[in-house]
Design an enzyme around this catalytic site. Structure first.
Site, PDB file in Angstrom:
ATOM      1  N   LYS A 102       1.704   5.031   2.710  1.00 61.78           N
ATOM      2  CA  LYS A 102       1.824   4.836   1.260  1.00 61.78           C
ATOM      3  C   LYS A 102       2.011   6.179   0.560  1.00 61.78           C
ATOM      4  CE  LYS A 102      -0.842   2.477  -2.427  1.00 61.78           C
ATOM      5  NZ  LYS A 102      -2.065   1.685  -2.669  1.00 61.78           N
ATOM      6  N   SER A 177      -1.252  -2.828  -4.630  1.00 59.87           N
ATOM      7  CA  SER A 177      -0.298  -1.779  -4.899  1.00 59.87           C
ATOM      8  C   SER A 177       0.405  -1.233  -3.659  1.00 59.87           C
ATOM      9  CB  SER A 177      -1.015  -0.640  -5.611  1.00 59.87           C
ATOM     10  OG  SER A 177      -1.997  -0.071  -4.757  1.00 59.87           O
ATOM     11  N   SER A 201      -5.588  -3.783  -2.779  1.00 65.15           N
ATOM     12  CA  SER A 201      -4.214  -3.302  -2.567  1.00 65.15           C
ATOM     13  C   SER A 201      -3.728  -3.279  -1.128  1.00 65.15           C
ATOM     14  CB  SER A 201      -4.056  -1.907  -3.154  1.00 65.15           C
ATOM     15  OG  SER A 201      -3.851  -2.028  -4.527  1.00 65.15           O
TER      16      SER A 201
HETATM   17  N1  GLN Z   1      -4.605  -4.886  -8.268  1.00 67.36           N
HETATM   18  C1  GLN Z   1      -5.727  -4.015  -8.362  1.00 67.36           C
HETATM   19  C2  GLN Z   1      -5.527  -3.051  -9.511  1.00 67.36           C
HETATM   20  O1  GLN Z   1      -4.501  -3.067 -10.099  1.00 67.36           O
HETATM   21  C3  GLN Z   1      -5.970  -3.324  -7.076  1.00 67.36           C
HETATM   22  C4  GLN Z   1      -5.352  -1.993  -6.914  1.00 67.36           C
HETATM   23  C5  GLN Z   1      -5.742  -1.269  -5.663  1.00 67.36           C
HETATM   24  O2  GLN Z   1      -6.454  -1.807  -4.805  1.00 67.36           O
HETATM   25  N2  GLN Z   1      -5.288  -0.030  -5.572  1.00 67.36           N
HETATM   26  O3  GLN Z   1      -6.386  -2.263  -9.819  1.00 67.36           O
END
Ligand code: GLN
Length: 498
Positions: A102, A177, A201
């Protein structure tokens, strides 16, 4: 969006008809490191050929907007080195594993951008501890993947470089994400990938793309070299097709690190060898999750079938109360935005990254660089976080959310004193269409089942368990108590085989 491709559903047919047969011809679709290593041993393939195969797939699927950068030359030369080591019998445990990472995990000598414009031109000065450990075992890095800006999002639509498309159906999101990492594995552009998980994410994109995705216990893997979003929630973790591969990656990455005082010094178990040995588990499912009105009925139906199958196999499956469901998302968004507002203050336009061309003095450098460099969602969270931390509101929001977090953690651990594992859905539904959810609160509510593990700090994994009648995969989430990844993964191996 800066330079991502336009979303055109017309391109889907083009992708499906031209791309897939080319893949099949080029290289076997490997789904596990053991299959790769077997073929390497038998002389069916070399690491050099493997890398060419993955690079071909990446090229053919570029419309999916998965990679921010492909490390083609570096991957090729490492493959040659590892082929030599294999011949000499000195290769590491990950020889043959081609890994995508990532775009918020540092690799020395490469750009790292968290898919944000504000880190334009920034090059990592060191590699993340997780990366250093994997490289020492001869992993091959294929490139860095697109993600929601600063890991804030659940669909990959918040990237400054355009959304990633789900390889299983390019009209849909891959989740977020870490959507680029999940998509890279699902599209066969890498055997496995690393993501980061602050509130789901890794697990949510794994569910949307039909993969295994693991968020370890908070502190199990060093965060050194991971660009921080919310430091008391963030964890690095793997995506793979098999539980065995995620277990091995965890085993290699986990453990104490002098660069991160929150990385636990507890001994690292042999997760790759974790085995159920016919053990009968005591499993709790959270009634409030399974009966949640937002849960897709087909996912609910599948969960109930799984519970019955587990009972038939001799495990105990019982309902447990978790009456705090409605507090999960609010507590998560108060606390993570508070931490984000502090973490992201370092992007000032002064020390590194983007500086506005119209900056004239200190104030305009800060103001303009940050206004132009951050995307809308990141700015929303910085403002929200600054608000909940402000003198007049601190107790009403931040302190209260910390108390809620403690209650969530206590109740979770109480359940785990009586049960080995907790089972829940990973996501309320399957992957949705790109552009379908456009108000932030609806998007936040999609995180309802995943933020729990990060608030409580416990490990959680999403295992693919079914295909919806709409053709898309979905996962089941398994949680265990702190640092009980060996048990979690042993059980998950069984689940993944069913
Ligand atoms: N969807 C969650 C957020 O927007 C999780 C994001 C993550 O785990 N980095 O915060």
């Amino acid at each position: 969006m800066i330079n991502g491709p336009q979303i055109e559903t017309g391109q889907i047919c083009h992708y499906k008809s031209l791309f897939l047969p080319a893949i099949l011809k080029a290289m076997k679709d490997y789904k596990s490191l053991s299959a790769v290593q077997n073929d390497l041993k038998e002389g069916v393939i070399t690491c050099a050929q493997l890398v060419e195969g993955y690079l071909e797939k990446e090229k053919a699927g570029r419309d999916l907007n998965i990679f921010r950068e492909v490390f083609a030359e570096e991957a090729r030369s490492r493959a040659v080195e590892i082929d030599t080591k294999l011949k000499e019998g000195t290769a590491g445990r990950l020889a043959g594993m081609v890994l995508a990472i990532k775009d918020n995990i540092c690799v020395k000598g490469h750009h790292v951008g968290a898919s944000s414009k504000i880190l334009e031109g920034f090059e990592s000065l060191f590699s993340a501890t997780a990366i250093t450990r994997l490289l020492a075992e001869d992993v091959i890095l294929i490139g860095r993947t697109n993600c929601d800006e600063f890991a804030m999002g659940g669909s990959n639509e918040n990237s400054a470089f355009g959304p990633v498309k789900n390889p299983l159906n390019p009209a849909l999101v891959p989740g977020g994400s870490s959507g680029g990492s999940a998509a890279a594995v699902a599209a066969g552009m890498a055997l496995a990938a690393l993501g980061s998980d602050t509130g789901g994410s890794i697990r949510q994109p794994a569910s949307f793309c039909g993969l295994v995705g693991l968020k370890p216990t908070y502190g199990r893997i060093s965060r050194h070299g991971l660009i921080a979003y919310a430091s008391s929630f963030d964890q690095i973790g793997p995506f793979s097709h098999t539980v065995e591969d995620s277990a091995l990656l965890l085993e290699i990455m986990a453990g104490a690190d002098g660069y991160d005082s929150t990385a636990s010094s507890r001994p690292v178990d042999k997760y790759s060898e974790a085995n159920t040995e016919g053990k009968k588990y005591r499993i709790a499912y959270l009634k409030d999750y399974v009966e949640h009105p937002g849960l897709d009925p087909e996912i609910k139906g599948k969960l109930k079938t799984i519970f019955q199958d587990l009972i038939d196999q001799g495990h105990t499956v019982e309902a447990a109360d978790f009456p705090m469901v409605e507090y999960l998302v609010p507590a998560y968004y108060v606390l993570t935005t508070a931490e984000a507002s502090s973490n992201l203050s370092r992007f000032s336009g002064i020390t590194y990254g983007y500086r506005s061309p119209s900056a004239k003095d200190t104030m305009s450098t800060l103001l303009r660089s940050r206004s132009e460099g951050f995307g809308a969602e990141v700015k929303r969270r910085i403002m929200l976080g600054t608000f909940v931390l402000s003198a007049g509101y601190y107790d009403a929001y931040y302190t209260r959310a910390q108390k809620v977090r403690r209650k969530i953690r206590e109740r979770t651990r109480e359940i785990l004193e009586n049960y080995d594992l907790i089972l829940t859905p990973t996501t309320p539904k399957t992957a949705f269409e790109i552009g379908a959810i456009n108000d932030p609160v609806s998007m936040y509510l999609e995180d309802i089942f995943t933020v729990h593990a990060n608030l409580a700090g416990v490990p959680a994994v999403s295992i693919p368990v079914g295909t919806h009648s709409n053709g898309m995969p979905f996962g089941i989430q398994v949680m265990s108590d702190l640092f009980e990844e060996a048990k979690l993964l042993a059980f998950s191996k069984e689940m993944n085989r069913q």
